[in-house]
Design an enzyme around this catalytic site. Structure first.
Site, PDB file in Angstrom:
ATOM      1  N   SER A  14       0.839  -1.191   0.000  1.00 36.02           N
ATOM      2  CA  SER A  14       0.000   0.000   0.000  1.00 36.02           C
ATOM      3  C   SER A  14       0.886   1.258   0.000  1.00 36.02           C
ATOM      4  CB  SER A  14      -0.954  -0.047   1.195  1.00 36.02           C
ATOM      5  OG  SER A  14      -2.024   0.856   1.040  1.00 36.02           O
ATOM      6  N   LEU A  15       0.815   2.105   1.010  1.00 32.20           N
ATOM      7  CA  LEU A  15       1.725   3.244   1.081  1.00 32.20           C
ATOM      8  C   LEU A  15       3.170   2.794   0.955  1.00 32.20           C
ATOM      9  CD1 LEU A  15       2.522   6.224   1.740  1.00 32.20           C
ATOM     10  CD2 LEU A  15       2.434   5.567   4.159  1.00 32.20           C
TER      11      LEU A  15
END
Length: 250
Positions: free
Chosen positions: A88-89
């Site tokens: 994700s991030l």
């Protein structure tokens, strides 16, 4: 304060390192991964400011200075072949860090990106990081943006809100800039029922490498990295071993 928590199974010095970058709000998502990895690969969980043992430090809210700080602080550990994994991030951080380190004549030999659409794709128009606290929490829960164990501990979750908000600001203010493809292999992963990273979109990561691409879909949602952890680590181990053997044939 150290940026990494490096673990390794007992044995000789590592032949390579796998730096793992956290998803939004996470502090120690990869602490147990070394138990499932080959002894020659040292797992280094990257810990960002504002969480865990670095809770008192200010959060980054912009990707560029974060990537520059990571490049400086991880360079001493780039004395052996190294790879990046990010979810994700963390996938966005790993991708931009690989491009930053290339500017300094260093590069990972393999980049694993998980749970994130390719950076050149249209950004999400939502600006969750600007929402009031109650709306921010509600939006994150609806987006499957935080793991269930955090939702089950509201007091701890409240402590993590500044880090979560800062991390979403990094994601939501990121602006992609085209650069030549990386000369490291890329593997793109997602969960089969992850609406934030649809399986059919994994192929768009291929344009960012000139050294080989693979993709895989695991059972689970956005947090398949926890529910399908054994299968994920097996896939990573196989890919890392393959890439190293191709680079250094016996």
């Amino acid at each position: 304060m150290s940026w990494t928590d490096c673990e390794q199974s007992e044995g000789p010095a590592p032949g390579s390192r796998l730096f793992c970058f956290p998803y939004a709000g996470a502090a120690s998502a990869y602490r147990s991964w070394h138990k499932e990895m080959p002894r020659a690969i040292q797992v280094c969980a990257v810990q960002l400011p504002g969480r865990g043992s670095r809770f008192a430090e200010p959060n980054f809210t912009c990707l560029r200075p974060l990537v520059e700080a990571l490049a400086e602080n991880l360079s001493p550990l780039a004395d052996v072949p190294f790879a990046f994994f990010g979810h994700s991030l963390g996938a966005l951080i790993a991708f931009e860090l690989a491009r930053e380190m290339r500017r300094h004549a260093r590069r990972p030999f393999h980049l694993f990106v998980s749970g994130l659409r390719a950076p050149q794709m249209p950004p999400d128009p939502c600006r969750l990081h600007k929402l009031p606290e109650a709306e921010f929490m509600h939006a994150l829960t609806g987006l499957n943006g935080i793991p269930d164990q955090l939702i089950a501990e509201p007091e701890f979750l409240k402590l993590m809100l500044p880090a979560l908000r800062a991390d979403f600001e990094i994601l939501e203010t990121y602006e992609y800039a085209a650069e030549p493809p990386l000369d490291c292999r890329i593997s793109a992963y997602t969960g089969r029922s992850d609406p934030r990273s649809p399986a059919q979109d994994l192929i768009f990561w291929e344009r960012h490498t000139c050294a080989g691409f693979s993709s895989r879909v695991f059972p689970g949602d956005h947090f398949y990295i926890e529910t399908a952890q054994r299968a994920l680590l097996s896939a990573i181990s196989v890919e890392l071993t393959r890439t190293l053997m191709e680079a250094h044939p016996q």
